[in-house]
Scaffold this motif. Structure first.
Motif, PDB file in Angstrom:
ATOM      1  N   LEU A 140       0.831  -1.199   0.000  1.00 48.39           N
ATOM      2  CA  LEU A 140       0.000   0.000   0.000  1.00 48.39           C
ATOM      3  C   LEU A 140       0.869   1.254   0.000  1.00 48.39           C
ATOM      4  O   LEU A 140       0.561   2.238  -0.702  1.00 48.39           O
ATOM      5  N   ALA A 141       1.959   1.233   0.751  1.00 48.84           N
ATOM      6  CA  ALA A 141       2.858   2.388   0.788  1.00 48.84           C
ATOM      7  C   ALA A 141       3.477   2.653  -0.583  1.00 48.84           C
ATOM      8  O   ALA A 141       3.589   3.811  -1.017  1.00 48.84           O
ATOM      9  N   GLN A 142       3.872   1.579  -1.270  1.00 44.52           N
ATOM     10  CA  GLN A 142       4.454   1.750  -2.597  1.00 44.52           C
ATOM     11  C   GLN A 142       3.434   2.323  -3.574  1.00 44.52           C
ATOM     12  O   GLN A 142       3.756   3.208  -4.382  1.00 44.52           O
ATOM     13  N   ASN A 143       2.199   1.852  -3.514  1.00 47.78           N
ATOM     14  CA  ASN A 143       1.172   2.331  -4.437  1.00 47.78           C
ATOM     15  C   ASN A 143       0.782   3.776  -4.163  1.00 47.78           C
ATOM     16  O   ASN A 143       0.389   4.510  -5.081  1.00 47.78           O
ATOM     17  N   LEU A 144       0.898   4.181  -2.898  1.00 42.90           N
ATOM     18  CA  LEU A 144       0.580   5.562  -2.549  1.00 42.90           C
ATOM     19  C   LEU A 144       1.804   6.480  -2.643  1.00 42.90           C
ATOM     20  O   LEU A 144       1.671   7.701  -2.503  1.00 42.90           O
ATOM     21  N   GLY A 145       2.962   5.903  -2.857  1.00 44.40           N
ATOM     22  CA  GLY A 145       4.180   6.697  -2.916  1.00 44.40           C
ATOM     23  C   GLY A 145       4.591   7.262  -1.574  1.00 44.40           C
ATOM     24  O   GLY A 145       5.132   8.372  -1.494  1.00 44.40           O
ATOM     25  N   LEU A 146       4.372   6.511  -0.501  1.00 49.88           N
ATOM     26  CA  LEU A 146       4.642   7.003   0.851  1.00 49.88           C
ATOM     27  C   LEU A 146       6.084   6.742   1.265  1.00 49.88           C
ATOM     28  O   LEU A 146       6.663   5.700   0.945  1.00 49.88           O
ATOM     29  N   GLU A 147       6.639   7.651   2.024  1.00 48.36           N
ATOM     30  CA  GLU A 147       7.927   7.503   2.678  1.00 48.36           C
ATOM     31  C   GLU A 147       7.745   7.815   4.166  1.00 48.36           C
ATOM     32  O   GLU A 147       6.701   8.340   4.572  1.00 48.36           O
ATOM     33  N   ILE A 148       8.737   7.474   4.959  1.00 47.24           N
ATOM     34  CA  ILE A 148       8.677   7.779   6.386  1.00 47.24           C
ATOM     35  C   ILE A 148       8.568   9.291   6.577  1.00 47.24           C
ATOM     36  O   ILE A 148       9.318  10.070   5.979  1.00 47.24           O
ATOM     37  N   GLY A 149       7.624   9.693   7.418  1.00 47.34           N
ATOM     38  CA  GLY A 149       7.398  11.105   7.682  1.00 47.34           C
ATOM     39  C   GLY A 149       6.351  11.736   6.788  1.00 47.34           C
ATOM     40  O   GLY A 149       5.962  12.901   7.005  1.00 47.34           O
TER      41      GLY A 149
END
Length: 409
Positions: free
Chosen positions: A159-168
Motif C-alpha cells: 500500500l505504501a508503494q502504491n501511494l508513494g509514501l515515505e517515512i514522515g
C-alpha cells in the motif's frame, strides 16, 4: 534354546555377516534421518507461520459480538463491543497463562497521499497494550506505533508503494460514519511493515485506536484479542471463558477458526509428510527384505543343521525375526543420533528460504525437533523392519531338513 542364547546367536549372525548388515543398517539409519529432518523442517515452518499469524494478526482468542464474523464487515457499527467490564476483566485474569488483551477497531475507507487515493483496510490498535508482545510484523523502513503518539500510522509495504509514501509523509484517511456522513483524519507515517501475508500488506494500515475512533466517530472496539503464554493453553482458556462470559453478549473464537490459509497449509504439509514416510518405508522394506533373503540363502546348510538338532520351525522364524529386530534397533539408534546432530547443526546455520506463496519476504528456516517426530520416525522404521523380516523368516522355517543338509555338502 533359551532367550538369552537366542539373542546372543542373533547378534553373532549379524556381526559375522557385517557387509550385508552394514547395508541394512545404512538403509534404516538413512530412513530415520530423512524422516526426522523432513518432519522437523515442516514442523518448523508450521510453527513459524502459526506464531506470526497469531502475533501479527489474530491473537490466541478473539472476543467479539455474536454474529460479527458473518455480518460485522457489512455493518460495522452494529457490532461494537462495549467497554470491558469488571466481570470480563476478572474472567480473563483467572485464565491460566493469560498475558494481556489488545483492542482492535476495524477500519475501511480511502487513503490519500498527494494526488493518489486508494481503498484500504485497517485496524485501530492500542500501542500501550501491545508494547510487550513479540510483533509478527517486520519493518524494513521506520518502526512500529509507539504509546503517546496519537496521530501516527504504519502502512503495509504494498500500500505504501502504491501511494508513494515515505517515512514522515502525511496520510489522509477517509471513512463513512454511522450517520452516513464522511469523516477524515490526518496521520504521519512512522513505519512501513511487512507481515507474513503479502495480500494483507497490499491493502493494510494501522493507527492508534484513539485516532481510529475519531475517524469512525464512535467508541468501543470490534474485537478484543486475547494473548496467552502458550498456544497449547488455547483449548483450556476457551473452555474457561465460555463458562464465565455470557454467550448472548460475547462470542469467543480461537485463532484456529480464523486462520484459513494456515489451516490449508498445515493440511497440505501433513499430506507431504505422509508421502515422504511411505517412500522411506518402502525403501527400508526393500533393503531389509533383500538383506534377510540373502542371509537365508547363504545359511541354508546351517538352518538344516539346526533343524536336525531339534530346533523347531518356530524357533527358526524367531531367530530371523530377532535378527531383523536387532538390525532395526541398531539402525534406528544410529539414525536418531545422526538426525538430531544434523538438525541441530542445520538450525544453527539456517536454511535460506525464498518468500513462500502469498509472502513478501524470505527467512532462515530451521529443523524443529520434537518427541512426536522422533518417536514417529523410530516407530515407522521399526515396524517396516519387522514387516520386511516376516517373509525371509517364514521362508527359512519352511526349508526341508534333507534339502537343507544336502546344500551344506
Amino acid at each position: 534354546m533359551t532367550q538369552q542364547h537366542t539373542l546372543r546367536t542373533a547378534w553373532r549372525n549379524i556381526t559375522r555377516q557385517i557387509h550385508r548388515s552394514r547395508a541394512a543398517l545404512t538403509a534404516i539409519a538413512f530412513g530415520v534421518v530423512a524422516m526426522v529432518l523432513a518432519a522437523g523442517f515442516i514442523d518448523w515452518n508450521l510453527r513459524f507461520g502459526r506464531d506470526n499469524t497469531i502475533e501479527s494478526q489474530l491473537g490466541h482468542l478473539q472476543l467479539m459480538k455474536p454474529g460479527f464474523l458473518e455480518n460485522g464487515r457489512a455493518d460495522p457499527y452494529a457490532y461494537l463491543l462495549p467497554p470491558q467490564g469488571e466481570a470480563e476483566h476478572a474472567a480473563l485474569q483467572a485464565v491460566k497463562g493469560y498475558r494481556f488483551t489488545a483492542p482492535r477497531l476495524l477500519l475501511a475507507g480511502l487513503a490519500s497521499s498527494g494526488e493518489v487515493t486508494l481503498s484500504f483496510i485497517g485496524e485501530g490498535v492500542d500501542p500501550q497494550a501491545e508494547a510487550g508482545m513479540q510483533s509478527g510484523l517486520r519493518f524494513p523502513q521506520g518502526r512500529n506505533l509507539a504509546p503517546g503518539e496519537p496521530n501516527t500510522a504504519v502502512v503495509g509495504r504494498g500500500l505504501a508503494q502504491n501511494l508513494g509514501l515515505e517515512i514522515g509523509a502525511s496520510l489522509v484517511l477517509i471513512a463513512n460514519t454511522e450517520s452516513g456522513g464522511i469523516s477524515a483524519v490526518e496521520a504521519q507515517v512512522v513505519g512501513i511493515f511487512e507481515s507474513i501475508s503479502q495480500a494483507y500488506d497490499d491493502a493494510a494500515l494501522r493507527v492508534p485506536i484513539g485516532l481510529a475512533r475519531e475517524l469512525m466517530r464512535t467508541e468501543g472496539e470490534h474485537l478484543r484479542l486475547v494473548y496467552l503464554d502458550d498456544v497449547g493453553s488455547v483449548p483450556a482458556a476457551l473452555d474457561q471463558l465460555s463458562r464465565s462470559l455470557p454467550a448472548t453478549e460475547v462470542q469467543i473464537v480461537p485463532w484456529t477458526e480464523l486462520a484459513d490459509f494456515y489451516n490449508k497449509t498445515a493440511a497440505l504439509f501433513a499430506k507431504q509428510v505422509g508421502v515422504i514416510y511411505v517412500i522411506i518405508a518402502v525403501i527400508i522394506v526393500l533393503s531389509i527384505s533383500n538383506t534377510m533373503t540373502m542371509m537365508v540363502m547363504e545359511r541354508v546348510g546351517e538352518i538344516g543343521t539346526l533343524m536336525a538338532l531339534g530346533i523347531r520351525r518356530s524357533g527358526i522364524r524367531t531367530q530371523f525375526l530377532l535378527e531383523g529386530l536387532i538390525l532395526g534397533l541398531v539402525g534406528i539408534s544410529i539414525g536418531l543420533v545422526v538426525g538430531v546432530l544434523l538438525a541441530t547443526l542445520v538450525s544453527a546455520v539456517g536454511i535460506p528460504m525464498p518468500p513462500g506463496p502469498g509472502m513478501s519476504w524470505g527467512y532462515d528456516a530451521g529443523i524443529l525437533l520434537s518427541a512426536r517426530s522422533l518417536l514417529t520416525a523410530a516407530g515407522i522404521a521399526l515396524v517396516t523392519t519387522l514387516a520386511a523380516s516376516l517373509y525371509p523368516s517364514w521362508r527359512a522355517s519352511r526349508l526341508e531338513i534333507v534339502d537343507a543338509l544336502r546344500a551344506r555338502q
